[in-house]
Write a protein that holds these residues in place. Structure first.
Motif, PDB file in Angstrom:
ATOM      1  N   PHE B 163      15.323 -19.107  51.820  1.00 50.03           N
ATOM      2  CA  PHE B 163      15.455 -17.681  52.142  1.00 50.03           C
ATOM      3  C   PHE B 163      14.824 -16.833  51.039  1.00 50.03           C
ATOM      4  CE2 PHE B 163      18.886 -19.813  54.262  1.00 50.03           C
ATOM      5  CZ  PHE B 163      19.068 -19.123  55.452  1.00 50.03           C
ATOM      6  N   VAL B 164      14.438 -15.615  51.408  1.00 50.52           N
ATOM      7  CA  VAL B 164      14.073 -14.606  50.399  1.00 50.52           C
ATOM      8  C   VAL B 164      14.913 -13.354  50.637  1.00 50.52           C
ATOM      9  CG1 VAL B 164      11.745 -15.421  49.875  1.00 50.52           C
ATOM     10  CG2 VAL B 164      12.091 -13.849  51.787  1.00 50.52           C
ATOM     11  N   THR B 165      15.091 -12.592  49.555  1.00 46.22           N
ATOM     12  CA  THR B 165      15.978 -11.425  49.613  1.00 46.22           C
ATOM     13  C   THR B 165      15.219 -10.104  49.808  1.00 46.22           C
ATOM     14  OG1 THR B 165      15.923 -11.155  47.213  1.00 46.22           O
ATOM     15  CG2 THR B 165      17.690 -12.536  48.102  1.00 46.22           C
ATOM     16  N   GLY B 166      13.921 -10.171  50.058  1.00 40.36           N
ATOM     17  CA  GLY B 166      13.179  -8.926  50.253  1.00 40.36           C
ATOM     18  C   GLY B 166      11.772  -9.220  50.720  1.00 40.36           C
ATOM     19  N   SER B 167      11.028  -8.191  51.033  1.00 42.95           N
ATOM     20  CA  SER B 167       9.662  -8.383  51.520  1.00 42.95           C
ATOM     21  C   SER B 167       8.734  -8.668  50.345  1.00 42.95           C
ATOM     22  CB  SER B 167       9.192  -7.159  52.312  1.00 42.95           C
ATOM     23  OG  SER B 167       9.220  -6.017  51.487  1.00 42.95           O
ATOM     24  N   LEU B 168       7.615  -9.306  50.669  1.00 48.29           N
ATOM     25  CA  LEU B 168       6.712  -9.827  49.637  1.00 48.29           C
ATOM     26  C   LEU B 168       5.333  -9.199  49.738  1.00 48.29           C
ATOM     27  CD1 LEU B 168       7.756 -13.545  50.173  1.00 48.29           C
ATOM     28  CD2 LEU B 168       8.227 -12.211  48.120  1.00 48.29           C
ATOM     29  N   GLY B 169       4.657  -9.097  48.600  1.00 44.79           N
ATOM     30  CA  GLY B 169       3.264  -8.655  48.601  1.00 44.79           C
ATOM     31  C   GLY B 169       3.055  -7.191  48.238  1.00 44.79           C
ATOM     32  N   ASP B 170       4.104  -6.381  48.328  1.00 47.33           N
ATOM     33  CA  ASP B 170       3.945  -4.945  48.038  1.00 47.33           C
ATOM     34  C   ASP B 170       3.425  -4.719  46.621  1.00 47.33           C
ATOM     35  OD1 ASP B 170       4.997  -4.556  50.508  1.00 47.33           O
ATOM     36  OD2 ASP B 170       6.670  -3.294  49.870  1.00 47.33           O
ATOM     37  N   SER B 171       3.994  -5.474  45.676  1.00 44.03           N
ATOM     38  CA  SER B 171       3.637  -5.256  44.282  1.00 44.03           C
ATOM     39  C   SER B 171       2.153  -5.545  44.048  1.00 44.03           C
ATOM     40  CB  SER B 171       4.518  -6.131  43.384  1.00 44.03           C
ATOM     41  OG  SER B 171       4.103  -6.048  42.053  1.00 44.03           O
ATOM     42  N   ARG B 172       1.662  -6.613  44.676  1.00 46.71           N
ATOM     43  CA  ARG B 172       0.237  -6.956  44.520  1.00 46.71           C
ATOM     44  C   ARG B 172      -0.656  -5.884  45.123  1.00 46.71           C
ATOM     45  NH1 ARG B 172      -3.978  -7.345  43.515  1.00 46.71           N
ATOM     46  NH2 ARG B 172      -5.425  -9.058  43.075  1.00 46.71           N
ATOM     47  N   ALA B 173      -0.201  -5.304  46.223  1.00 53.31           N
ATOM     48  CA  ALA B 173      -0.962  -4.210  46.834  1.00 53.31           C
ATOM     49  C   ALA B 173      -0.973  -3.007  45.892  1.00 53.31           C
ATOM     50  CB  ALA B 173      -0.353  -3.847  48.186  1.00 53.31           C
ATOM     51  N   GLY B 174       0.179  -2.744  45.251  1.00 56.11           N
ATOM     52  CA  GLY B 174       0.234  -1.654  44.277  1.00 56.11           C
ATOM     53  C   GLY B 174      -0.739  -1.903  43.131  1.00 56.11           C
ATOM     54  N   LEU B 175      -0.810  -3.154  42.681  1.00 53.91           N
ATOM     55  CA  LEU B 175      -1.756  -3.492  41.612  1.00 53.91           C
ATOM     56  C   LEU B 175      -3.202  -3.283  42.073  1.00 53.91           C
ATOM     57  CD1 LEU B 175      -2.298  -4.669  38.782  1.00 53.91           C
ATOM     58  CD2 LEU B 175      -2.178  -6.963  39.784  1.00 53.91           C
ATOM     59  N   HIS B 176      -3.467  -3.618  43.329  1.00 54.73           N
ATOM     60  CA  HIS B 176      -4.817  -3.397  43.874  1.00 54.73           C
ATOM     61  C   HIS B 176      -5.190  -1.916  43.819  1.00 54.73           C
ATOM     62  CE1 HIS B 176      -8.317  -4.177  46.481  1.00 54.73           C
ATOM     63  NE2 HIS B 176      -8.031  -2.991  47.001  1.00 54.73           N
ATOM     64  N   LEU B 177      -4.236  -1.054  44.167  1.00 57.53           N
ATOM     65  CA  LEU B 177      -4.481   0.398  44.104  1.00 57.53           C
ATOM     66  C   LEU B 177      -4.840   0.807  42.678  1.00 57.53           C
ATOM     67  CD1 LEU B 177      -1.434   1.652  46.243  1.00 57.53           C
ATOM     68  CD2 LEU B 177      -3.838   1.466  46.979  1.00 57.53           C
ATOM     69  N   ILE B 178      -4.072   0.276  41.724  1.00 52.76           N
ATOM     70  CA  ILE B 178      -4.294   0.622  40.316  1.00 52.76           C
ATOM     71  C   ILE B 178      -5.661   0.133  39.850  1.00 52.76           C
ATOM     72  CG2 ILE B 178      -3.542   0.082  37.960  1.00 52.76           C
ATOM     73  CD1 ILE B 178      -0.628   0.010  39.112  1.00 52.76           C
ATOM     74  N   LEU B 179      -5.947  -1.130  40.118  1.00 53.65           N
ATOM     75  CA  LEU B 179      -7.183  -1.733  39.602  1.00 53.65           C
ATOM     76  C   LEU B 179      -8.426  -1.107  40.227  1.00 53.65           C
ATOM     77  CD1 LEU B 179      -6.200  -5.527  39.516  1.00 53.65           C
ATOM     78  CD2 LEU B 179      -6.315  -3.933  37.585  1.00 53.65           C
ATOM     79  N   ASN B 180      -8.277  -0.540  41.422  1.00 55.18           N
ATOM     80  CA  ASN B 180      -9.438   0.018  42.115  1.00 55.18           C
ATOM     81  C   ASN B 180      -9.408   1.543  42.182  1.00 55.18           C
ATOM     82  OD1 ASN B 180     -10.962  -2.479  43.253  1.00 55.18           O
ATOM     83  ND2 ASN B 180      -8.778  -2.896  43.571  1.00 55.18           N
ATOM     84  N   ASP B 181      -8.549   2.147  41.354  1.00 54.49           N
ATOM     85  CA  ASP B 181      -8.480   3.615  41.294  1.00 54.49           C
ATOM     86  C   ASP B 181      -8.294   4.256  42.662  1.00 54.49           C
ATOM     87  OD1 ASP B 181      -8.525   4.297  38.587  1.00 54.49           O
ATOM     88  OD2 ASP B 181     -10.663   3.845  38.456  1.00 54.49           O
ATOM     89  N   LEU B 182      -7.491   3.641  43.502  1.00 55.49           N
ATOM     90  CA  LEU B 182      -7.211   4.208  44.822  1.00 55.49           C
ATOM     91  C   LEU B 182      -5.993   5.129  44.716  1.00 55.49           C
ATOM     92  CD1 LEU B 182      -7.772   0.930  46.851  1.00 55.49           C
ATOM     93  CD2 LEU B 182      -9.248   2.962  46.815  1.00 55.49           C
ATOM     94  N   PRO B 183      -5.835   6.073  45.640  1.00 58.40           N
ATOM     95  CA  PRO B 183      -4.716   7.029  45.526  1.00 58.40           C
ATOM     96  C   PRO B 183      -3.350   6.336  45.705  1.00 58.40           C
ATOM     97  CG  PRO B 183      -5.929   7.325  47.598  1.00 58.40           C
ATOM     98  CD  PRO B 183      -6.723   6.366  46.774  1.00 58.40           C
ATOM     99  N   TYR B 184      -2.367   6.826  44.907  1.00 59.69           N
ATOM    100  CA  TYR B 184      -1.008   6.252  44.978  1.00 59.69           C
ATOM    101  C   TYR B 184      -0.117   7.067  45.921  1.00 59.69           C
ATOM    102  CZ  TYR B 184      -2.408   4.677  40.219  1.00 59.69           C
ATOM    103  OH  TYR B 184      -3.045   4.179  39.124  1.00 59.69           O
ATOM    104  N   THR B 185      -0.688   7.932  46.695  1.00 60.74           N
ATOM    105  CA  THR B 185       0.139   8.869  47.472  1.00 60.74           C
ATOM    106  C   THR B 185       0.357   8.386  48.904  1.00 60.74           C
ATOM    107  OG1 THR B 185      -1.939  10.034  47.844  1.00 60.74           O
ATOM    108  CG2 THR B 185      -0.477  10.918  46.142  1.00 60.74           C
TER     109      THR B 185
END
Lengths: 334, 334
Positions: B163-185
């Protein structure tokens, strides 16, 4: 070989051999989310942590990787010693720049494990990561002691005698050699070694913690005047120390003669000596000194007293008193 | 104002207000050579430590100082959660470059204390020093648990449900936004926040540790395939997970639609999600799920099984099986 060539998990495996020295009470060591150990009943736990950063606390040019590992653990064990406690488990976090080889890191761990073995201390966990800038080593060490044994900074009492467990200033002289590219050989070698491979006074701290008459304790990391100042300030007392009683090694005397420095200034302000300063009830001091000097080669040296006021004073051989400013090492002002 | 303007001791005083949240069992906190606390009898102690280095784990541009403090503690609390233990005391070591202001460091500590308060965790000590290169934060956290509650990586058994206690992958997507200077809004804000301000699943870990049927546990820091691999390898078992059962947030689905990524790949390899993966005895799972889902808003999600072999496998919706390589985050290979 570079750390990047083998990956984090392989790297951890490579370094974590021989890390558990004393298995008593250990449920899990390296390899889980956290280490697990069973505290002894009736024994308090202590925990200290120290971070060493490249080009602040050391340069790779001036310390061998083995001594760097040794010293990183030594500064932490010294804090445990200053509490009168027995070190138990170390947790090592390292940030490693890309230009450091695996062989370099092996030597760092070898130095660390060498000291860990001497003091029956396990390396139970930690964290390894890469660094885009300097090498950083943070170690956290736990220790344990019966509550009566612990030596707090705020426990000094008026009239207590102040002692140190070793000579002072050698480490600062060693640093001077390093910073000025002077030779580390001959007379200078022991001064250099005092800086890059300090011996934590773990056995001394444990022994002293066992006596009721030993009140306060601290290790000399920032400099005698600064560190004794902590004891005085936190105990709401003052201190007076006698310039001619401060123990100075023959090596430091020769060094100061050669280069025209004042050994007392080195001893007072040097820092990183990692000897202990302790305060002892004057009525119990004689018996404690006798026992101590039977056990240890280097004697307990009586350098001053805790006073009723809150002054920090130095008494010169001819009797003049001067205020001692905390001229020791400050990691932000250096 | 710079840290150099006030010196180390003033700096420590400034930052160490409000650090002791729960005084139970605390004998000494910040200000001595080490912190002292009294362990509970019959309770095991756990200790974890994590180091965050500038330009490796974060850049100052992409995370606010408050979130940096919050995250530095969160990644450690997540390890305590993964053991099924209760966090107790944190020890914070920081190396601070000269160009960082005191106000910046105040905010780092404010973020840290905010999370500490939520989980009744004290900041009991640490070390502060200057840095000639990047900002480095190392935190060690102790925790405690009855020995039966602890969730080890090597405790998974054949047939356990995963089992997992939450959804997965969001954090990596957030990192992608940061690394590629995409908007955080907008739609992207929660992905960004999942990366810079992850919630450690402390309550979930504590709750799950209380059930006999919950066997193994780990937090997803390197990526699901890598972290489940640790459980499987250390338990001498394998796992199979179902691609269509891996929980993915609506935000991540939209993100992957927008940018043409595969959400399952993000979920499997992303890392830094800090949700828990646990294995449960199939005979006891139903009752545990029922209790869990009464208590927590986000359900326990059944994503696979522990197998008798030592394979790491992914089952696609149409039934094909593929070997899962540990494609998660490796701090040396990034």
């Amino acid at each position: 070989m570079k750390t990047g060539d083998i990956g984090e998990f392989e790297f951890i495996k490579r370094l974590t051999g021989d890390c558990v020295i004393n298995t008593s009470g250990i449920v899990r060591s390296i390899g889980d989310d956290a280490a697990v150990y069973d505290p002894e009943p009736g024994i308090l736990q202590v925990l200290t942590t120290d971070l060493l950063a490249e080009d602040v606390h050391f340069t790779r040019k001036s310390i061998s990787p083995g001594n760097l590992g040794y010293k990183s653990l030594a500064v932490n064990l010294s804090d445990i010693a200053a509490m009168g406690a027995e070190p138990r488990h170390a947790f090592v976090s390292i940030a490693i720049p890309n230009d450091i080889s695996l062989e370099y890191m092996d030597e760092v761990y070898t130095g660390m494990k060498e000291l860990a073995r001497i003091h029956d201390t396990n390396i139970l966990g930690g964290d390894t990561t890469s660094s885009r800038s300097g090498l950083v080593i943070n170690i956290a060490v736990t220790g344990s002691a019966p509550s009566n044994n612990l030596l707090y900074r705020n426990a000094a009492r008026e009239g207590d005698l102040v002692f140190v467990t070793g000579s002072l200033g050698d480490s600062r002289a060693g640093l001077h050699l390093i910073l000025n590219d002077l030779p580390y050989t001959g007379d200078n070698e022991e001064l250099y070694m005092a800086h890059v491979r300090p011996r934590p006074h773990v056995d001394e701290g444990l022994f002293l913690g066992g006596f009721d008459g030993v009140h306060a304790g601290i290790d000399i990391s920032d400099g005698l005047s600064s560190d004794l100042g902590h004891i005085a300030d936190e105990s709401n007392r003052g201190f007076i120390i006698y310039a001619d009683r401060i123990p100075v090694s023959d090596n430091l005397s020769r060094f100061c003669d050669n280069y025209g420095f004042d050994p007392v200034k080195y001893a007072l302000e040097g820092g990183e000596d990692y000897v202990l300063a302790i305060t002892i009830d004057p009525a119990k001091a004689e018996a404690i000194i006798e026992e101590y000097n039977k056990r240890f080669e280097y004697p307990l040296v009586h350098i001053g007293e805790i006073t009723a006021d809150t002054l920090h004073q130095l008494k010169e051989p001819r009797g003049e008193l001067s205020d001692l400013l905390p001229g020791g090492w400050d990691h932000f002002k250096s």
